[in-house]
Design an enzyme around this catalytic site. Structure first.
Site, PDB file in Angstrom:
ATOM      1  N   THR A  30       0.809  -1.225   0.000  1.00  0.00           N
ATOM      2  CA  THR A  30       0.000   0.000   0.000  1.00  0.00           C
ATOM      3  C   THR A  30       0.836   1.266   0.000  1.00  0.00           C
ATOM      4  OG1 THR A  30      -0.101   0.032   2.425  1.00  0.00           O
ATOM      5  CG2 THR A  30      -1.837  -1.169   1.260  1.00  0.00           C
ATOM      6  N   CYS A  34       2.796   2.973   9.324  1.00  0.00           N
ATOM      7  CA  CYS A  34       1.902   3.015  10.483  1.00  0.00           C
ATOM      8  C   CYS A  34       2.697   2.907  11.780  1.00  0.00           C
ATOM      9  CB  CYS A  34       0.910   1.849  10.449  1.00  0.00           C
ATOM     10  SG  CYS A  34      -0.105   1.752   8.975  1.00  0.00           S
ATOM     11  N   CYS A  38      -1.548   0.343  15.109  1.00  0.00           N
ATOM     12  CA  CYS A  38      -2.557   0.744  14.120  1.00  0.00           C
ATOM     13  C   CYS A  38      -3.778  -0.176  14.214  1.00  0.00           C
ATOM     14  CB  CYS A  38      -1.969   0.686  12.718  1.00  0.00           C
ATOM     15  SG  CYS A  38      -3.120   1.278  11.449  1.00  0.00           S
ATOM     16  N   ARG A  63       3.796   6.943   2.712  1.00  0.00           N
ATOM     17  CA  ARG A  63       3.026   8.059   3.280  1.00  0.00           C
ATOM     18  C   ARG A  63       2.397   7.630   4.598  1.00  0.00           C
ATOM     19  NH1 ARG A  63      -2.339   7.328   2.981  1.00  0.00           N
ATOM     20  NH2 ARG A  63      -3.233   5.977   1.363  1.00  0.00           N
ATOM     21  N   CYS A  65      -0.161   6.819   7.527  1.00  0.00           N
ATOM     22  CA  CYS A  65      -1.502   6.242   7.634  1.00  0.00           C
ATOM     23  C   CYS A  65      -2.484   7.285   8.159  1.00  0.00           C
ATOM     24  CB  CYS A  65      -1.458   5.048   8.577  1.00  0.00           C
ATOM     25  SG  CYS A  65      -3.064   4.302   8.932  1.00  0.00           S
ATOM     26  N   CYS A  68      -4.036   5.681  11.952  1.00  0.00           N
ATOM     27  CA  CYS A  68      -3.289   5.655  13.220  1.00  0.00           C
ATOM     28  C   CYS A  68      -2.404   6.876  13.430  1.00  0.00           C
ATOM     29  CB  CYS A  68      -2.454   4.382  13.314  1.00  0.00           C
ATOM     30  SG  CYS A  68      -1.041   4.317  12.183  1.00  0.00           S
ATOM     31  N   ASP A 439      20.356  12.106  49.976  1.00  0.00           N
ATOM     32  CA  ASP A 439      19.134  12.869  50.238  1.00  0.00           C
ATOM     33  C   ASP A 439      18.429  12.313  51.475  1.00  0.00           C
ATOM     34  OD1 ASP A 439      16.938  14.776  48.924  1.00  0.00           O
ATOM     35  OD2 ASP A 439      15.927  12.957  49.617  1.00  0.00           O
TER      36      ASP A 439
END
Length: 489
Positions: A30, A34, A38, A63, A65, A68, A439
């Site tokens: 695709t 993601c 996702c 590119r 998603c 998500c 401390d």
């Protein structure tokens, strides 16, 4: 982690949100990348490939998603638990140094050549500093597009782009949508740029226990600079292009952040500094998992998991406040700091009232008359020496600082004992392994739990807690009935 294919596949198939920000999944069929969690049906393992950064995914032609939103994942916890060149470079990129000063400016701050910085970043993250800064600008652009009504031209420059054309091209390439369509598809807007105010959601890895985190910031708040109001911690911010006021409110699954900025170009820097102050990129699974291995610490972790280390938005400010707080109560330290702010801080206007000043910078404090300080003479010398070294640059505590070098320089200053050095290392430098065995509160907590309570013996026992001893400090402090451990009603 992105090179551990089987482990990454298991994380994606189980939609494990703990790994968001650790790596990114790119789907070769695709051309989409993601976050591991996702919600869509996971792709076949043979169609997955893994990258260490969003910038590397973008450079490889994938590119983001739309479901998500991997660009809005919590940051990798690596950059806040390491002090090597790559981690320091990533902290500086997050602070906007590349956008302001370019790659040469980044290299200068790190003390390396541009070629060395490029080589190290590409080797570990699959992208150089320009690509990493570009990915950050794209994330800021998307945030502004979807949550404000700013005109696109104003928005582009606020996100750090040099031209409208570059802005349009980047948004199309990264999100596969032009800016106008991205805004049209956005859900109901939660932030409107009215008077420069923006409302953001700062994500984190669950769990997050806000009690000691916000309790510490509230209990030590300097009047005029910080306050707790209507369930929000508010403070002023001194930023590269102007100043701002932020209100931070803990929510179950995020921190609500409301920012008022005099210059929107400071948005990325302001949100990055707030994330760092609240330690939002920490990995509680790794931290708590190791601390649970100690049977005496395990009940504390199980009772209130997800404690963070309260840090700072300004390292120099915290160092000054650490000196003011030496051997005095929390209330006395606030009083000393408030006097310094009133005398030397720049006034600001708060539309909501309550905040009046920025904390003074080292340059603004360099000319102060030590005789005007209501401090013992030795502490006056400690403060003025610290300020002088911060102002002339011989002591650097910013995101680019080498932790070991900074510790050594602090320890060489008069009046800087182990406690002061380590509390600055923990809260200003961000060292997750800083420890405070001397401390009083830590020693008292250790004794109550049956741990060794002399500094040497406790340090030896705490070796098993490394590299998370700063988080162990938070769990030990939380055993005390002190305002730093409680968020006011």
């Amino acid at each position: 982690m992105h090179t551990e294919t089987e482990r990454c596949v298991r994380a994606v198939q189980s939609k494990d949100a703990r790994f968001d920000g650790w790596f990114f999944t790119a789907v070769v069929t695709t051309r989409i990348y993601c976050r591991p969690s996702c919600p869509v049906v996971p792709p076949k393992p043979e169609n997955m490939t893994f990258y260490p950064s969003a910038a590397a995914c973008q450079q490889a032609g994938f590119r983001a998603c739309k479901r998500c939103r991997p660009d809005s994942s919590p940051g990798s916890p690596e950059w806040n638990q390491r002090a090597d060149l790559v981690a320091r470079a990533m902290r500086l990129i997050g602070d906007g140094v590349v956008d302001r000063d370019g790659v040469p400016g980044l290299a200068t701050r790190l003390g390396y050549s541009t070629r060395q910085v490029e080589r190290h970043l590409r080797a570990e993250l699959g992208a150089g500093p320009l690509a990493l800064a570009r990915a950050q600008r794209a994330q800021t652009a998307r945030l502004l597009i979807e949550t404000t009504t700013l005109p696109m031209a104003d928005l582009a420059f606020a996100a750090g782009f040099a031209s409208i054309r570059t802005f349009n091209d980047t948004v199309r390439e990264v999100f596969a949508l032009p800016p106008g369509e991205l805004r049209a598809r956005a859900p109901k807007r939660t932030g409107v740029a009215a008077g420069g105010a923006l409302t953001l959601r700062l994500p984190f890895r669950a769990p997050l226990n806000p009690d000691n985190l916000f309790g510490h910031l509230i209990a030590t708040a300097v009047p005029g600079v910080e306050e707790w109001r209507d369930g929000a911690y508010r403070r002023t911010l001194d930023l590269p292009y102007g100043h701002g006021i932020v209100a931070l409110t803990p929510q179950p699954d995020h921190i609500a952040c409301r920012l008022t900025l005099t210059d929107l170009r400071d948005l990325t820097i302001a949100s990055s500094r707030c994330r760092r102050m609240l330690d939002l990129d920490a990995d509680p699974a790794a931290v708590d998992g190791q601390l649970r291995d100690d049977p005496l610490l395990a009940p504390l972790v199980d009772k209130a998991p997800g404690r963070r280390v309260p840090r700072t938005v300004d390292e120099a400010e915290f160092a000054v406040r650490a000196v003011l707080g030496q051997q005095v109560s929390t209330a006395a330290a606030r009083t000393h700091a408030a006097r310094l702010v009133t005398a030397h801080g720049r006034p600001v206007e708060d539309p909501e009232g309550g905040l009046t000043h920025l904390f003074p910078t080292p340059d603004e404090l360099a000319a102060l008359d030590p005789e005007t300080l209501a401090l013992p003479r030795s502490r006056r010398a400690t403060l003025t020496t610290l300020v002088r070294h911060l102002a002339d640059g011989s002591l650097r505590l910013g995101p680019e600082s080498d932790w070991d070098e900074a510790r050594a320089r602090l320890a060489a200053l008069p009046g800087f004992g182990p406690w002061t050095v380590d509390v600055i290392a923990m809260r200003a430098l961000g060292d997750p392994d800083a420890f405070l065995p001397s401390d009083l509160g830590i020693r008292r907590a250790a004794q109550g739990l049956g741990l060794p309570h002399t500094p040497a013996a406790l340090t030896a026992r705490a070796a098993a807690w490394r590299p998370w001893r700063a988080y162990a400090v938070q769990y030990l402090w939380a055993t005390d009935d002190h305002p730093i451990n409680v968020i006011p009603a």
